[in-house]
Design a protein around this motif. Sequence first.
Motif, mmCIF file in Angstrom:
data_model
loop_
_atom_site.group_PDB
_atom_site.id
_atom_site.type_symbol
_atom_site.label_atom_id
_atom_site.label_comp_id
_atom_site.label_asym_id
_atom_site.label_seq_id
_atom_site.Cartn_x
_atom_site.Cartn_y
_atom_site.Cartn_z
ATOM 1 N N TYR A 120 -5.963 6.388 -6.468
ATOM 2 C CA TYR A 120 -5.895 6.685 -5.041
ATOM 3 C C TYR A 120 -7.286 7.002 -4.516
ATOM 4 O O TYR A 120 -8.096 7.621 -5.208
ATOM 5 C CB TYR A 120 -4.957 7.869 -4.770
ATOM 6 C CG TYR A 120 -3.501 7.509 -4.942
ATOM 7 C CD1 TYR A 120 -2.720 7.200 -3.837
ATOM 8 C CD2 TYR A 120 -2.923 7.451 -6.198
ATOM 9 C CE1 TYR A 120 -1.386 6.860 -3.989
ATOM 10 C CE2 TYR A 120 -1.592 7.107 -6.363
ATOM 11 C CZ TYR A 120 -0.833 6.812 -5.260
ATOM 12 O OH TYR A 120 0.493 6.462 -5.413
ATOM 13 N N VAL A 180 0.668 5.551 0.574
ATOM 14 C CA VAL A 180 -0.156 6.639 1.112
ATOM 15 C C VAL A 180 0.490 7.976 0.751
ATOM 16 O O VAL A 180 1.689 8.051 0.478
ATOM 17 C CB VAL A 180 -0.336 6.541 2.645
ATOM 18 C CG1 VAL A 180 -1.104 5.303 3.027
ATOM 19 C CG2 VAL A 180 0.995 6.597 3.360
ATOM 20 N N GLU A 221 -4.805 6.816 -0.304
ATOM 21 C CA GLU A 221 -4.154 5.509 -0.242
ATOM 22 C C GLU A 221 -4.444 4.751 -1.524
ATOM 23 O O GLU A 221 -5.499 4.927 -2.141
ATOM 24 C CB GLU A 221 -4.708 4.761 0.962
ATOM 25 C CG GLU A 221 -4.091 3.413 1.227
ATOM 26 C CD GLU A 221 -4.681 2.778 2.477
ATOM 27 O OE1 GLU A 221 -4.248 3.142 3.588
ATOM 28 O OE2 GLU A 221 -5.583 1.928 2.335
ATOM 29 N N THR A 270 0.849 -1.190 0.000
ATOM 30 C CA THR A 270 0.000 0.000 0.000
ATOM 31 C C THR A 270 0.886 1.242 0.000
ATOM 32 O O THR A 270 1.933 1.265 0.637
ATOM 33 C CB THR A 270 -0.899 0.021 1.257
ATOM 34 O OG1 THR A 270 -1.662 -1.180 1.295
ATOM 35 C CG2 THR A 270 -1.848 1.202 1.239
#
Length: 152
Positions: A126, A110, A148, A108
């Motif tokens: 995202y 961010v 994210e 992942t």
Amino acid sequence: MKYIKADEQMHNEIYNRVQQTIKEIYPKYYPKDVVDFFCELHSLDNIRKDIENENVYVLYDNNALVGTGCFSDNHITRVYVLPDYQGRGYGTYIIKQLENDIKKKYDTVVLDASLPAVMLYEKLGYKTVNHNKYPLKNDVVLIYEVMEKKLT
């Protein structure tokens, strides 16, 4: 195009490009105190530290530094493309390269999205997971999106 890891000799050029982009683009979206905050956040010292940590990359086109990107762990912390080069795919290219580095260790990614970049990040998959606020001087508050993306 040439995408490479930044070295110490590049810190002034990267700083100047980031500052130029902030000062030309952000006033269209934010009040002066927020623009000043972003300029301070991406200070020469902070860029130098990121280069020392080997997390800064630059994108050249025809020997001109047109953009830069930075990450720490799985967090994209800086993506800037000079105003005259925006809308040509350079930002997308930088983001994809940063994602490729991040997915070597994480599934992942961010980032904290500024208003000028939110739509680009959404286009790249995202999703907003949180809205945060950060108090600044003169009772100004910066609201930003934490976004994210799952990496596959």
